[in-house]
Design a protein around this motif. Structure first.
Motif, mmCIF file in Angstrom:
data_model
loop_
_atom_site.group_PDB
_atom_site.id
_atom_site.type_symbol
_atom_site.label_atom_id
_atom_site.label_comp_id
_atom_site.label_asym_id
_atom_site.label_seq_id
_atom_site.Cartn_x
_atom_site.Cartn_y
_atom_site.Cartn_z
ATOM 1 N N LYS A 1 0.832 -1.204 0.000
ATOM 2 C CA LYS A 1 0.000 0.000 0.000
ATOM 3 C C LYS A 1 0.869 1.258 0.000
ATOM 4 O O LYS A 1 0.594 2.235 -0.703
ATOM 5 C CB LYS A 1 -0.926 0.012 1.214
ATOM 6 C CG LYS A 1 -1.902 1.189 1.244
ATOM 7 C CD LYS A 1 -2.816 1.118 2.450
ATOM 8 C CE LYS A 1 -3.847 2.253 2.400
ATOM 9 N NZ LYS A 1 -3.229 3.584 2.305
ATOM 10 N N MET A 2 1.950 1.229 0.795
ATOM 11 C CA MET A 2 2.881 2.358 0.833
ATOM 12 C C MET A 2 3.468 2.600 -0.552
ATOM 13 O O MET A 2 3.560 3.748 -1.025
ATOM 14 C CB MET A 2 3.992 2.083 1.848
ATOM 15 C CG MET A 2 5.009 3.212 1.979
ATOM 16 S SD MET A 2 6.452 2.767 2.999
ATOM 17 C CE MET A 2 5.664 2.343 4.548
ATOM 18 N N LEU A 3 3.876 1.514 -1.210
ATOM 19 C CA LEU A 3 4.459 1.637 -2.545
ATOM 20 C C LEU A 3 3.428 2.151 -3.551
ATOM 21 O O LEU A 3 3.756 2.938 -4.435
ATOM 22 C CB LEU A 3 5.031 0.294 -2.996
ATOM 23 C CG LEU A 3 5.737 0.275 -4.349
ATOM 24 C CD1 LEU A 3 6.946 1.220 -4.343
ATOM 25 C CD2 LEU A 3 6.181 -1.138 -4.712
ATOM 26 N N SER A 4 2.179 1.716 -3.409
ATOM 27 C CA SER A 4 1.118 2.180 -4.311
ATOM 28 C C SER A 4 0.956 3.690 -4.254
ATOM 29 O O SER A 4 0.628 4.326 -5.262
ATOM 30 C CB SER A 4 -0.215 1.501 -3.954
ATOM 31 O OG SER A 4 -0.135 0.099 -4.122
ATOM 32 N N ASP A 5 1.193 4.254 -3.087
ATOM 33 C CA ASP A 5 1.039 5.700 -2.916
ATOM 34 C C ASP A 5 2.176 6.480 -3.568
ATOM 35 O O ASP A 5 1.961 7.596 -4.055
ATOM 36 C CB ASP A 5 0.966 6.057 -1.427
ATOM 37 C CG ASP A 5 -0.305 5.552 -0.761
ATOM 38 O OD1 ASP A 5 -1.302 5.328 -1.483
ATOM 39 O OD2 ASP A 5 -0.298 5.362 0.472
ATOM 40 N N ILE A 6 3.394 5.898 -3.581
ATOM 41 C CA ILE A 6 4.541 6.647 -4.101
ATOM 42 C C ILE A 6 4.956 6.218 -5.508
ATOM 43 O O ILE A 6 5.539 7.009 -6.250
ATOM 44 C CB ILE A 6 5.754 6.522 -3.146
ATOM 45 C CG1 ILE A 6 6.187 5.059 -2.980
ATOM 46 C CG2 ILE A 6 5.443 7.150 -1.799
ATOM 47 C CD1 ILE A 6 7.416 4.874 -2.094
ATOM 48 N N ASP A 7 4.662 4.971 -5.886
ATOM 49 C CA ASP A 7 5.073 4.456 -7.195
ATOM 50 C C ASP A 7 4.036 3.436 -7.680
ATOM 51 O O ASP A 7 4.277 2.231 -7.674
ATOM 52 C CB ASP A 7 6.454 3.807 -7.088
ATOM 53 C CG ASP A 7 7.019 3.377 -8.436
ATOM 54 O OD1 ASP A 7 6.315 3.534 -9.454
ATOM 55 O OD2 ASP A 7 8.160 2.865 -8.469
ATOM 56 N N PRO A 8 2.851 3.924 -8.102
ATOM 57 C CA PRO A 8 1.776 2.999 -8.489
ATOM 58 C C PRO A 8 2.146 2.073 -9.638
ATOM 59 O O PRO A 8 1.672 0.939 -9.693
ATOM 60 C CB PRO A 8 0.627 3.943 -8.873
ATOM 61 C CG PRO A 8 1.243 5.285 -9.063
ATOM 62 C CD PRO A 8 2.433 5.333 -8.171
ATOM 63 N N ALA A 9 3.011 2.518 -10.551
ATOM 64 C CA ALA A 9 3.391 1.672 -11.684
ATOM 65 C C ALA A 9 4.143 0.427 -11.221
ATOM 66 O O ALA A 9 3.863 -0.692 -11.657
ATOM 67 C CB ALA A 9 4.240 2.467 -12.669
ATOM 68 N N THR A 10 5.091 0.618 -10.312
ATOM 69 C CA THR A 10 5.844 -0.522 -9.792
ATOM 70 C C THR A 10 4.966 -1.390 -8.898
ATOM 71 O O THR A 10 5.050 -2.623 -8.941
ATOM 72 C CB THR A 10 7.080 -0.041 -9.010
ATOM 73 O OG1 THR A 10 7.921 0.709 -9.891
ATOM 74 C CG2 THR A 10 7.875 -1.211 -8.448
ATOM 75 N N ALA A 11 4.109 -0.757 -8.089
ATOM 76 C CA ALA A 11 3.211 -1.512 -7.208
ATOM 77 C C ALA A 11 2.285 -2.412 -8.013
ATOM 78 O O ALA A 11 2.006 -3.556 -7.621
ATOM 79 C CB ALA A 11 2.393 -0.557 -6.345
ATOM 80 N N GLN A 12 1.831 -1.938 -9.147
ATOM 81 C CA GLN A 12 0.942 -2.743 -9.985
ATOM 82 C C GLN A 12 1.667 -3.955 -10.550
ATOM 83 O O GLN A 12 1.085 -5.027 -10.721
ATOM 84 C CB GLN A 12 0.378 -1.895 -11.115
ATOM 85 C CG GLN A 12 -0.645 -2.617 -11.987
ATOM 86 C CD GLN A 12 -1.243 -1.701 -13.038
ATOM 87 O OE1 GLN A 12 -0.734 -0.624 -13.306
ATOM 88 N NE2 GLN A 12 -2.339 -2.121 -13.633
ATOM 89 N N ARG A 13 2.969 -3.794 -10.801
ATOM 90 C CA ARG A 13 3.755 -4.879 -11.386
ATOM 91 C C ARG A 13 4.141 -5.940 -10.364
ATOM 92 O O ARG A 13 4.299 -7.124 -10.703
ATOM 93 C CB ARG A 13 5.020 -4.280 -12.019
ATOM 94 C CG ARG A 13 5.963 -5.279 -12.661
ATOM 95 C CD ARG A 13 7.040 -4.564 -13.453
ATOM 96 N NE ARG A 13 7.813 -3.635 -12.641
ATOM 97 C CZ ARG A 13 8.832 -3.990 -11.883
ATOM 98 N NH1 ARG A 13 9.182 -5.266 -11.787
ATOM 99 N NH2 ARG A 13 9.500 -3.089 -11.196
ATOM 100 N N LEU A 14 4.297 -5.542 -9.081
ATOM 101 C CA LEU A 14 4.775 -6.462 -8.058
ATOM 102 C C LEU A 14 3.632 -7.105 -7.289
ATOM 103 O O LEU A 14 2.631 -6.453 -6.966
ATOM 104 C CB LEU A 14 5.684 -5.721 -7.073
ATOM 105 C CG LEU A 14 6.987 -5.149 -7.639
ATOM 106 C CD1 LEU A 14 7.752 -4.411 -6.557
ATOM 107 C CD2 LEU A 14 7.841 -6.251 -8.244
ATOM 108 N N HIS A 15 3.782 -8.383 -6.979
ATOM 109 C CA HIS A 15 2.805 -9.083 -6.146
ATOM 110 C C HIS A 15 2.892 -8.555 -4.722
ATOM 111 O O HIS A 15 3.968 -8.169 -4.237
ATOM 112 C CB HIS A 15 3.090 -10.589 -6.168
ATOM 113 C CG HIS A 15 2.023 -11.414 -5.531
ATOM 114 N ND1 HIS A 15 1.995 -11.668 -4.172
ATOM 115 C CD2 HIS A 15 0.936 -12.037 -6.052
ATOM 116 C CE1 HIS A 15 0.952 -12.419 -3.891
ATOM 117 N NE2 HIS A 15 0.283 -12.657 -5.018
#
Length: 331
Positions: free
Chosen positions: A142-156
């Motif tokens: 969730k933290m990553l989704s807030d700062i880097d949604p593109a990478t968060a979408q790619r990572l499980h």
């Protein structure tokens, strides 16, 4: 100036990459460069399905047994540097380089112009983030989704290692991991060193792959995986080491630490390996340069022949896509 070609066999775990690659390597005068993020570690043999000297059948293998288990710093940038050096060395001997493995990021590192971040590993911050995730599973994603949604979408959501690295990059540089090297479509048109010819093994019926996974886990146990993990545990390594997050090692260490029963550990290995294979399949499906071969529709010799013909004349296979696989229900 023509680029050096590299030949790549990718695909999910337990799909038969190793046996097929050795057959192909013999046909095309090649040496194998491993693209497996666990086989690089010394002492992690059975659980990583590392080919033994006998199984290598005289074909030279590179980038296996080259990193110590306690090494926290080995990363994809280091892999690319070492693999590229080996590929050039192999070519200097007049031989072909055959890259084999299921670690998608390693393969992308050789076949896309990724720019790796210079952010240094921060062990204390990593441990702090890991404790946060232990206390509140999913919070790092969730933290990553807030700062880097593109990478968060790619990572499980469970890919803790890479999620922490992405957060680390942002915190140190103020830029996202995707900005540092996520141009997998190569929109900028940057050059890469090699010309990749990529094949992937897949299954027309995913349930057959899942059956192979379960059989392989059972065989690993029969071949002494628990003793291998006990030997690792006796050395007192920190359980958070990247090497010990590998499938089979993480779950059996949980058993040895009293966190689950032996039978529960085995079921966790099988379940987590199926899920990992599913993510690998999704990863390779995104890459339109890859030509897939159904391993369950050919004999072993027939598969080697098909891969060899593709590598020798890839232009003849353009537009010749395989049928769609049937997805198994088990996860």
């Amino acid at each position: 100036m023509m680029k050096q070609r590299i030949y790549i066999i990718a695909g999910p775990t337990a799909s038969g990459k190793t046996a097929a690659a050795i057959g192909v390597a013999k046909r095309m005068n090649a040496e194998i460069v491993s693209a497996d993020s666990i086989q690089i570690y010394r002492g992690l043999d059975i659980g990583s399905a590392k080919p033994s000297v006998q199984e290598q059948c005289g074909v030279p293998h590179h980038l296996i047994d080259c990193v110590d288990i306690e090494d926290r710093n080995f990363n994809v940038a280091m892999f690319r540097e070492r693999a590229s050096e080996k590929i050039r060395e192999i070519a200097s001997r007049g031989k072909n380089a055959l890259v084999v493995g299921g670690t998608g990021l390693y393969i992308n590192a050789l076949t896309y112009p990724l720019n790796f971040s210079s952010a240094e590993p921060n062990i204390e911050r990593r441990e702090e983030l890991s404790k946060m995730e232990d206390a509140d599973p999913g919070c790092l994603h969730k933290m990553l989704s807030d700062i880097d949604p593109a990478t968060a979408q790619r990572l499980h959501v469970n890919d803790r290692k890479r999620i922490i690295r992405a957060i680390e990059i942002f915190e140190q540089t103020g830029q996202t991991a995707s900005a540092h090297g996520g141009d997998f479509s190569n929109a900028r048109g940057e050059e890469i060193e090699f010309e990749p010819i990529i094949a992937a093994l897949c299954f027309s019926d995913r349930a057959k792959l899942y059956e192979r996974i379960e059989r392989r886990v059972d065989l690993m146990i029969e071949n002494g995986l628990i003793d291998e993990v006990k030997a690792v545990a006796e050395k007192g390594y920190d359980r958070s080491l990247p090497a010990l997050q590998g499938l089979g090692y993480k779950q059996l260490l949980m058993y040895l630490d009293g966190e689950c029963s032996f039978d529960e550990a085995i079921e966790l290995i099988k379940r987590d390996t199926r899920r990992f294979a599913k993510r690998q399949i999704s990863w390779f499906k995104r890459d339109k340069r890859i030509h897939s071969f159904f391993a369950d529709k050919e004999t072993a010799d027939g598969l080697v022949q098909s891969l060899y013909e593709y590598f020798m004349n890839p232009e003849l296979f353009q537009g010749d896509a395989p049928e769609t696989e049937q997805e198994g229900e088990q996860t």
